[in-house]
Design a protein around this motif. Sequence first.
Motif, short mmCIF file in Angstrom:
data_model
loop_
_atom_site.label_atom_id
_atom_site.label_comp_id
_atom_site.label_asym_id
_atom_site.label_seq_id
_atom_site.Cartn_x
_atom_site.Cartn_y
_atom_site.Cartn_z
N VAL A 126 -8.81 0.67 -0.90
CA VAL A 126 -8.85 -0.29 -0.04
C VAL A 126 -10.35 -0.83 0.05
O VAL A 126 -11.14 0.05 0.02
CB VAL A 126 -8.29 0.36 1.30
N ARG A 164 -4.10 5.13 7.58
CA ARG A 164 -5.33 5.77 7.48
C ARG A 164 -6.14 5.75 6.27
O ARG A 164 -5.24 5.74 5.00
CB ARG A 164 -5.11 7.19 8.01
N ILE A 165 -7.26 6.10 6.04
CA ILE A 165 -8.09 6.08 4.97
C ILE A 165 -8.94 7.26 4.89
O ILE A 165 -9.19 7.93 5.99
CB ILE A 165 -9.07 4.93 4.66
N LEU A 193 0.95 -1.27 0.03
CA LEU A 193 0.24 0.01 0.25
C LEU A 193 1.01 1.11 -0.09
O LEU A 193 1.88 1.40 0.76
CB LEU A 193 -0.94 -0.06 1.32
N TYR A 196 -6.68 5.16 0.55
CA TYR A 196 -5.68 5.03 1.49
C TYR A 196 -4.80 6.52 1.32
O TYR A 196 -4.42 6.66 0.33
CB TYR A 196 -4.51 3.91 1.30
N MET A 228 -7.61 2.48 8.88
CA MET A 228 -8.23 1.69 8.01
C MET A 228 -8.71 0.49 8.70
O MET A 228 -9.47 -0.51 8.13
CB MET A 228 -7.24 1.18 6.77
N TYR A 236 -7.11 -4.73 -1.95
CA TYR A 236 -6.26 -3.78 -2.11
C TYR A 236 -5.99 -3.58 -3.55
O TYR A 236 -5.75 -4.54 -4.38
CB TYR A 236 -4.83 -3.66 -1.36
#
Length: 409
Positions: free
Chosen positions: A359, A381-382, A353, A376, A397, A406
């Motif tokens: 995601v 974090r998202i 990622l 992402y 996330m 992903y």
Amino acid sequence: MLTAGVVAPAIADPDGAGGGSGSSTPSAADVRAAKERAADARTDVDGIQERLAAADDALDAASVRAAKAAEAWNGARWEAQQARVRERTATAASARADKALRAQKAAYRDVLITTNGAGTDLAAANAILAADDMQALLEETATKDRVDDLLDQQRAEYDAAAGAAAKAEESATAAADEAEQALAKARTARDAAQAEADAAAATARRVGRQKVRLVATLARLQGVSVAVAQRRQEALESETRRARAAATPDPEPRPDPQPQPADDGPAPDPAPADPEPADPAPADPPAPSGGAQAAIAFARAQLGEPYQWGAAGPGSWDCSGLTSKAWAAGGKSLPHYSVAQYDVSTPISAGQLRPGDLVFWGDNGSPSSIYHVALYVGGGRIIHAPRTGRPVTEESMYYWRTPDFYARP
């Protein structure tokens, strides 16, 4: 589990048992009664927390059903759009085939008029009769053969054009039927999505009211303020989400979460903070590309805007609508449908990622089960549009459970 922290008051024995007349020393019966009340209070706290967990589960299930219905609508709408494209393509091909057929009809008619209409057979007979010698006769006969060949070729071209026109018309009709069926499916999916969204909103309102009552009761049993009880409950729910995420195998191994202190009963009030667990992020990724930076910047600009199923801005979003428009700002076109976004992207692992990647959450091991997508942004974090009642937000996330897929646009 948080405990009640109830202390039994000292009660004088009116009969003087165990401490003499007027003694404040509790009797054995008093102690037993106090312990029973404390146990009852603890049981009550446990029961309330179980009911709070059940309320959250009900809200979660309703949200998932609504998300699935919303993405089914996006999928049906996307398929209807594709069917319309196929219909337009087939209709255009049919029009071109009809035009070619009309041209072949005109050409064939002209050849027939020039040959048969001018009496080709009679001319050939007269040529044979008037021939001065065999060489002249052969030349005249060859001319007729060439004319006949021309007629045969023209007829074959006309037949081919007629067949192509018929096939093109058949394809156009089939494409139109397919488009109508896709539109009908989309309308059904839209109605189902609206019904599930309404049901999820009703569940959210009901669960919200129920949790307010339960937390107030919890505060009374624990002898703390409602605000303190609420913060404790949020911390407990955050820990529950962490446990659920840890129980779901990751596609790629990731470090274990930092151990949390054991709950030994009522604790000091936690400082107001992000209730989401501080899950470890994948290894530091390279800096995002210009397109990924633009996508992230666009998504961040929408933070706080409301969720609305089927929406792709401006002002309201669903999950795939947000990621679609975010990556449009980054220079790449993504369908407004989470399954299709995965299909047109490059699958990657969790360990690969980097900011700007997508995601996904699904029902099972098949990408066709995907019903939620997020952008992402790095650091584990998202940014996403979660569900009805929750606006566009940036969070871990692992806020709910470990993602299933992903991909990189």
